[in-house]
Motif scaffolding. Structure first.
Motif, PDB file in Angstrom:
ATOM      1  N   UNK A 143       0.822  -1.206   0.000  1.00 47.85           N
ATOM      2  CA  UNK A 143       0.000   0.000   0.000  1.00 47.85           C
ATOM      3  C   UNK A 143       0.858   1.258   0.000  1.00 47.85           C
ATOM      4  N   UNK A 144       0.244   2.349  -0.414  1.00 47.68           N
ATOM      5  CA  UNK A 144       0.908   3.646  -0.300  1.00 47.68           C
ATOM      6  C   UNK A 144       0.994   4.023   1.174  1.00 47.68           C
ATOM      7  N   UNK A 145       1.880   4.946   1.505  1.00 42.63           N
ATOM      8  CA  UNK A 145       2.000   5.413   2.885  1.00 42.63           C
ATOM      9  C   UNK A 145       0.659   5.956   3.380  1.00 42.63           C
ATOM     10  N   UNK A 146      -0.035   6.656   2.501  1.00 45.58           N
ATOM     11  CA  UNK A 146      -1.326   7.238   2.863  1.00 45.58           C
ATOM     12  C   UNK A 146      -2.350   6.166   3.201  1.00 45.58           C
ATOM     13  N   UNK A 147      -2.393   5.107   2.392  1.00 45.85           N
ATOM     14  CA  UNK A 147      -3.357   4.035   2.639  1.00 45.85           C
ATOM     15  C   UNK A 147      -3.019   3.258   3.906  1.00 45.85           C
ATOM     16  N   UNK A 148      -1.715   3.024   4.143  1.00 44.84           N
ATOM     17  CA  UNK A 148      -1.313   2.315   5.363  1.00 44.84           C
ATOM     18  C   UNK A 148      -1.697   3.106   6.607  1.00 44.84           C
ATOM     19  N   UNK A 149      -1.565   4.409   6.527  1.00 41.03           N
ATOM     20  CA  UNK A 149      -1.928   5.253   7.662  1.00 41.03           C
ATOM     21  C   UNK A 149      -3.438   5.261   7.876  1.00 41.03           C
ATOM     22  N   UNK A 150      -4.188   5.271   6.767  1.00 40.87           N
ATOM     23  CA  UNK A 150      -5.647   5.325   6.869  1.00 40.87           C
ATOM     24  C   UNK A 150      -6.243   4.001   7.342  1.00 40.87           C
ATOM     25  N   UNK A 151      -5.572   2.881   7.028  1.00 39.85           N
ATOM     26  CA  UNK A 151      -6.097   1.551   7.406  1.00 39.85           C
ATOM     27  C   UNK A 151      -4.948   0.738   7.990  1.00 39.85           C
ATOM     28  N   UNK A 152      -4.583   0.986   9.250  1.00 37.95           N
ATOM     29  CA  UNK A 152      -3.378   0.396   9.850  1.00 37.95           C
ATOM     30  C   UNK A 152      -3.603  -1.033  10.342  1.00 37.95           C
ATOM     31  N   UNK A 153      -3.960  -1.918   9.418  1.00 41.60           N
ATOM     32  CA  UNK A 153      -4.249  -3.307   9.758  1.00 41.60           C
ATOM     33  C   UNK A 153      -3.452  -4.230   8.851  1.00 41.60           C
ATOM     34  N   UNK A 154      -3.116  -5.404   9.369  1.00 41.83           N
ATOM     35  CA  UNK A 154      -2.348  -6.379   8.593  1.00 41.83           C
ATOM     36  C   UNK A 154      -3.302  -7.345   7.908  1.00 41.83           C
ATOM     37  N   UNK A 155      -3.149  -7.454   6.594  1.00 41.29           N
ATOM     38  CA  UNK A 155      -4.051  -8.284   5.804  1.00 41.29           C
ATOM     39  C   UNK A 155      -3.281  -8.875   4.630  1.00 41.29           C
ATOM     40  N   UNK A 156      -3.889  -9.855   3.990  1.00 43.08           N
ATOM     41  CA  UNK A 156      -3.339 -10.401   2.760  1.00 43.08           C
ATOM     42  C   UNK A 156      -4.465 -10.705   1.796  1.00 43.08           C
ATOM     43  N   UNK A 157      -4.324 -10.261   0.556  1.00 44.79           N
ATOM     44  CA  UNK A 157      -5.316 -10.541  -0.474  1.00 44.79           C
ATOM     45  C   UNK A 157      -4.674 -11.361  -1.587  1.00 44.79           C
ATOM     46  N   UNK A 158      -5.387 -12.383  -2.050  1.00 45.48           N
ATOM     47  CA  UNK A 158      -5.015 -13.094  -3.267  1.00 45.48           C
ATOM     48  C   UNK A 158      -6.225 -13.058  -4.190  1.00 45.48           C
ATOM     49  N   UNK A 159      -6.032 -12.532  -5.379  1.00 39.08           N
ATOM     50  CA  UNK A 159      -7.104 -12.395  -6.365  1.00 39.08           C
ATOM     51  C   UNK A 159      -6.783 -13.305  -7.533  1.00 39.08           C
ATOM     52  N   UNK A 160      -7.664 -14.259  -7.793  1.00 35.98           N
ATOM     53  CA  UNK A 160      -7.439 -15.251  -8.845  1.00 35.98           C
ATOM     54  C   UNK A 160      -8.373 -14.991 -10.021  1.00 35.98           C
TER      55      UNK A 160
END
Length: 320
Positions: A143-160
């Motif tokens: 994520x961008x620094x801005x997005x990480x700051x706005x949503x400070x959560x750890x996640x993982x996405x896999x899109x198939x």
């Protein structure tokens, strides 16, 4: 993968090199995309920015099924107007305050982040030999620094994204990789290309309650099984009982959209005035050649505890 009832048949490629299929990475920078082509001519293109599907051709590669605006930004600087943008972790404007997504822009960050191409999957016992599966990943580090700051959560996405003869399957897997729970919404904002909006009907929504955003977000129930587009349409259909929503054109089947572990669907067409008002929508009368049928989980929130995984998506069949 996540086990669940009523899951449509997977379109998994039998190996990392499906017989005769070709996968290339083309372009540079924000315009970089993955292009997959089957021996029969069908193809799919996925922009790494947003993991947005910008082209899906069926019928031996002769029929383009997705609409993309002539003014769509394909340079990786803003979300694409058209194709299949991925909406996560919030649909529409976020809650004004008191929610983890409140500081995010409309439709979240997934469609405006650069994803990593994870390659072609090796899957045994495939149901269809002429298919190819492409996997894309996004996590907090992407994520961008801005997005990480706005949503400070750890996640993982896999899109198939799985391409098969006259079919396209798109499935997202969401994993909570942090210590605290989080809530999210998800939507595939699919722009279908059609010939004439006046001849289009959407079926499979009968008896479903919906929020009509054109009518001040009031709640109604779809009484007729056929929805025809005669003006601006922006509806959120909730908790749909049928698995499939279909698009017909001039009375003939055009697309079947099969929901996979999601119960909501948005129908959208901007019509004349709104199409003209959008700077990245072109041509002005492009609304005549597109209709959005967008599957997702947007009525309320999906919640994941530490280590939990959620999966959902769609299977689209081109019926020409």
């Amino acid at each position: 993968m996540v086990d669940r009832a009523n899951r449509p048949s997977a379109l998994n490629a039998p190996s990392a090199s499906a017989p005769g299929s070709q996968v290339d990475i083309v372009g540079q920078g924000g315009s970089q995309k993955v292009v997959a082509t089957l021996p029969s001519g069908e193809s799919v293109e996925v922009l790494l920015f947003g993991a947005t599907v910008t082209s899906w051709k069926s019928n031996g590669g002769k029929t383009e099924n997705l609409w993309v605006s002539e003014k769509a930004d394909l340079t990786g600087t803003k979300a694409v107007r058209g194709g299949i943008p991925v909406v996560f972790p919030v649909f529409g404007p976020p809650p004004k305050s008191g929610h983890a997504t409140s500081s995010l822009p409309q439709h979240g960050f997934a469609r405006a982040s650069r994803w990593e191409f994870l390659g072609k999957s090796t899957v045994e016992d495939a149901l269809e030999s002429d298919s190819v599966k492409l996997d894309f990943g996004l996590d907090r580090q992407g994520l961008s620094d801005e997005a990480r700051k706005a949503w400070p959560l750890d996640f993982g996405l896999v899109y198939s994204v799985t391409l098969s003869k006259d079919k396209l399957q798109t499935v997202i897997t969401v994993r909570n990789e942090g210590d605290e729970s989080f809530e999210f919404q998800f939507l595939l904002h699919t722009y279908f290309r059609i010939q004439d909006i006046s001849k289009v009907a959407i079926t499979g929504l009968s008896g479903t309650e919906y929020i009509d955003k054109v009518l001040d977000a009031t709640t109604h129930t779809q009484s007729d099984n056929t929805l025809k587009i005669t003006g601006e349409v922006d509806r959120v259909y909730k908790d749909i009982k049928q698995d499939t929503t279909s698009i017909t054109e001039d009375g003939k089947p055009r697309f079947d959209v099969v929901r996979d572990n999601v119960k909501d669907t948005v129908t959208w067409n901007p019509w004349i005035q709104k199409a003209k008002a959008m700077g990245d929508f072109a041509p002005d009368d492009g609304y005549k050649n597109m209709v959005c049928v967008e599957i997702g989980a947007v009525d309320g929130w999906q919640k994941l505890e530490k280590g939990e995984v959620w999966e959902g998506g769609m299977l689209v069949k081109s019926l020409l």
